[in-house]
Design a protein around this motif. Structure first.
Motif, PDB file in Angstrom:
ATOM      1  N   ASP A  79      -8.608  15.776  -7.469  1.00 47.71           N
ATOM      2  CA  ASP A  79      -8.410  15.520  -8.892  1.00 47.71           C
ATOM      3  C   ASP A  79      -8.592  14.030  -9.198  1.00 47.71           C
ATOM      4  OD1 ASP A  79      -6.022  14.127  -8.346  1.00 47.71           O
ATOM      5  OD2 ASP A  79      -4.775  15.865  -8.745  1.00 47.71           O
ATOM      6  N   ALA A  80      -8.591  13.706 -10.461  1.00 46.39           N
ATOM      7  CA  ALA A  80      -8.857  12.338 -10.903  1.00 46.39           C
ATOM      8  C   ALA A  80      -7.847  11.355 -10.329  1.00 46.39           C
ATOM      9  CB  ALA A  80      -8.862  12.273 -12.429  1.00 46.39           C
ATOM     10  N   GLN A  81      -6.589  11.755 -10.248  1.00 44.11           N
ATOM     11  CA  GLN A  81      -5.555  10.857  -9.726  1.00 44.11           C
ATOM     12  C   GLN A  81      -5.776  10.568  -8.243  1.00 44.11           C
ATOM     13  OE1 GLN A  81      -1.574  12.282 -10.301  1.00 44.11           O
ATOM     14  NE2 GLN A  81      -0.659  10.338  -9.764  1.00 44.11           N
ATOM     15  N   GLN A  82      -6.162  11.576  -7.486  1.00 47.04           N
ATOM     16  CA  GLN A  82      -6.439  11.372  -6.059  1.00 47.04           C
ATOM     17  C   GLN A  82      -7.643  10.443  -5.867  1.00 47.04           C
ATOM     18  OE1 GLN A  82      -6.801  15.568  -5.234  1.00 47.04           O
ATOM     19  NE2 GLN A  82      -4.989  15.529  -3.899  1.00 47.04           N
ATOM     20  N   MET A  83      -8.690  10.660  -6.670  1.00 49.09           N
ATOM     21  CA  MET A  83      -9.865   9.801  -6.592  1.00 49.09           C
ATOM     22  C   MET A  83      -9.504   8.356  -6.934  1.00 49.09           C
ATOM     23  SD  MET A  83     -13.491  11.078  -8.052  1.00 49.09           S
ATOM     24  CE  MET A  83     -13.092  12.723  -8.577  1.00 49.09           C
ATOM     25  N   ARG A  84      -8.718   8.193  -7.977  1.00 51.06           N
ATOM     26  CA  ARG A  84      -8.307   6.857  -8.404  1.00 51.06           C
ATOM     27  C   ARG A  84      -7.505   6.163  -7.314  1.00 51.06           C
ATOM     28  NH1 ARG A  84      -4.018   4.332 -10.180  1.00 51.06           N
ATOM     29  NH2 ARG A  84      -4.195   2.671 -11.697  1.00 51.06           N
ATOM     30  N   ALA A  85      -6.577   6.888  -6.691  1.00 55.51           N
ATOM     31  CA  ALA A  85      -5.747   6.316  -5.631  1.00 55.51           C
ATOM     32  C   ALA A  85      -6.599   5.871  -4.441  1.00 55.51           C
ATOM     33  CB  ALA A  85      -4.691   7.321  -5.189  1.00 55.51           C
ATOM     34  N   ARG A  86      -7.586   6.678  -4.097  1.00 56.80           N
ATOM     35  CA  ARG A  86      -8.457   6.353  -2.979  1.00 56.80           C
ATOM     36  C   ARG A  86      -9.304   5.112  -3.292  1.00 56.80           C
ATOM     37  NH1 ARG A  86     -13.014   9.149  -1.373  1.00 56.80           N
ATOM     38  NH2 ARG A  86     -12.517  10.783  -2.844  1.00 56.80           N
ATOM     39  N   LEU A  87      -9.843   5.054  -4.511  1.00 54.55           N
ATOM     40  CA  LEU A  87     -10.637   3.889  -4.901  1.00 54.55           C
ATOM     41  C   LEU A  87      -9.778   2.626  -4.988  1.00 54.55           C
ATOM     42  CD1 LEU A  87     -12.986   5.491  -7.523  1.00 54.55           C
ATOM     43  CD2 LEU A  87     -13.648   4.482  -5.343  1.00 54.55           C
ATOM     44  N   GLU A  88      -8.569   2.773  -5.481  1.00 52.95           N
ATOM     45  CA  GLU A  88      -7.664   1.628  -5.557  1.00 52.95           C
ATOM     46  C   GLU A  88      -7.371   1.087  -4.168  1.00 52.95           C
ATOM     47  OE1 GLU A  88      -3.117   0.664  -6.980  1.00 52.95           O
ATOM     48  OE2 GLU A  88      -4.204   2.260  -7.992  1.00 52.95           O
ATOM     49  N   LYS A  89      -7.151   1.970  -3.224  1.00 51.35           N
ATOM     50  CA  LYS A  89      -6.887   1.560  -1.838  1.00 51.35           C
ATOM     51  C   LYS A  89      -8.088   0.800  -1.275  1.00 51.35           C
ATOM     52  CE  LYS A  89      -5.665   3.416   2.680  1.00 51.35           C
ATOM     53  NZ  LYS A  89      -5.418   4.633   3.462  1.00 51.35           N
ATOM     54  N   LEU A  90      -9.285   1.296  -1.542  1.00 50.87           N
ATOM     55  CA  LEU A  90     -10.488   0.611  -1.073  1.00 50.87           C
ATOM     56  C   LEU A  90     -10.621  -0.770  -1.706  1.00 50.87           C
ATOM     57  CD1 LEU A  90     -13.135   3.470  -1.123  1.00 50.87           C
ATOM     58  CD2 LEU A  90     -12.246   2.281   0.892  1.00 50.87           C
ATOM     59  N   PHE A  91     -10.397  -0.834  -3.016  1.00 49.30           N
ATOM     60  CA  PHE A  91     -10.491  -2.103  -3.723  1.00 49.30           C
ATOM     61  C   PHE A  91      -9.491  -3.118  -3.167  1.00 49.30           C
ATOM     62  CE2 PHE A  91      -9.348  -4.964  -7.191  1.00 49.30           C
ATOM     63  CZ  PHE A  91     -10.600  -5.510  -7.467  1.00 49.30           C
ATOM     64  N   LEU A  92      -8.260  -2.686  -2.960  1.00 51.47           N
ATOM     65  CA  LEU A  92      -7.226  -3.592  -2.478  1.00 51.47           C
ATOM     66  C   LEU A  92      -7.483  -4.045  -1.044  1.00 51.47           C
ATOM     67  CD1 LEU A  92      -4.054  -1.988  -4.070  1.00 51.47           C
ATOM     68  CD2 LEU A  92      -5.159  -4.148  -4.695  1.00 51.47           C
ATOM     69  N   SER A  93      -8.220  -3.234  -0.276  1.00 51.67           N
ATOM     70  CA  SER A  93      -8.521  -3.645   1.094  1.00 51.67           C
ATOM     71  C   SER A  93      -9.416  -4.886   1.128  1.00 51.67           C
ATOM     72  CB  SER A  93      -9.175  -2.498   1.872  1.00 51.67           C
ATOM     73  OG  SER A  93     -10.495  -2.275   1.416  1.00 51.67           O
ATOM     74  N   LEU A  94     -10.135  -5.161   0.031  1.00 48.71           N
ATOM     75  CA  LEU A  94     -10.972  -6.358  -0.059  1.00 48.71           C
ATOM     76  C   LEU A  94     -10.271  -7.523  -0.744  1.00 48.71           C
ATOM     77  CD1 LEU A  94     -14.384  -4.775  -1.064  1.00 48.71           C
ATOM     78  CD2 LEU A  94     -13.750  -5.769   1.143  1.00 48.71           C
TER      79      LEU A  94
END
Length: 95
Positions: A79-94
């Motif tokens: 769902d959109a929330q899961q996708m958002r959480a995954r992208l946020e995690k990727l963004f924060l890793s940088l």
């Protein structure tokens, strides 16, 4: 989510990664040659920025693809929330 880089996006990311690769090779040579610390740090910072830019470009492309996936029907049952959480995690890793 599979990342699909195409055309100009792919070329830009690969150019940034190649630039970083060259800069890292330069840092290694500089250290081996006993170059000035300030010069080494400057070159290392440039390599770091090139890697960051490549990572941000990849994340931006991923976000764009995810938005398309949301609009066309969710893939893999995410769902959109899961996708958002995954992208946020990727963004924060940088960050």
């Amino acid at each position: 989510m599979e990342l699909e880089l195409e055309g100009a996006d792919l070329k830009a990311v690969l150019n940034r990664l190649r630039r970083a690769q060259g800069q890292i090779a330069g840092v290694i040579r500089m250290i081996e040659e006993g170059r000035d610390c300030e010069d080494v740090i400057t070159q290392l910072a440039a390599a770091s920025r090139a890697l960051d830019r490549a990572g941000f470009a990849i994340i931006a492309t991923g976000m764009q693809q995810c938005m398309t996936d949301i609009e066309s029907g969710r893939k893999n049952g995410e769902d959109a929330q899961q996708m958002r959480a995954r992208l946020e995690k990727l963004f924060l890793s940088l960050a």
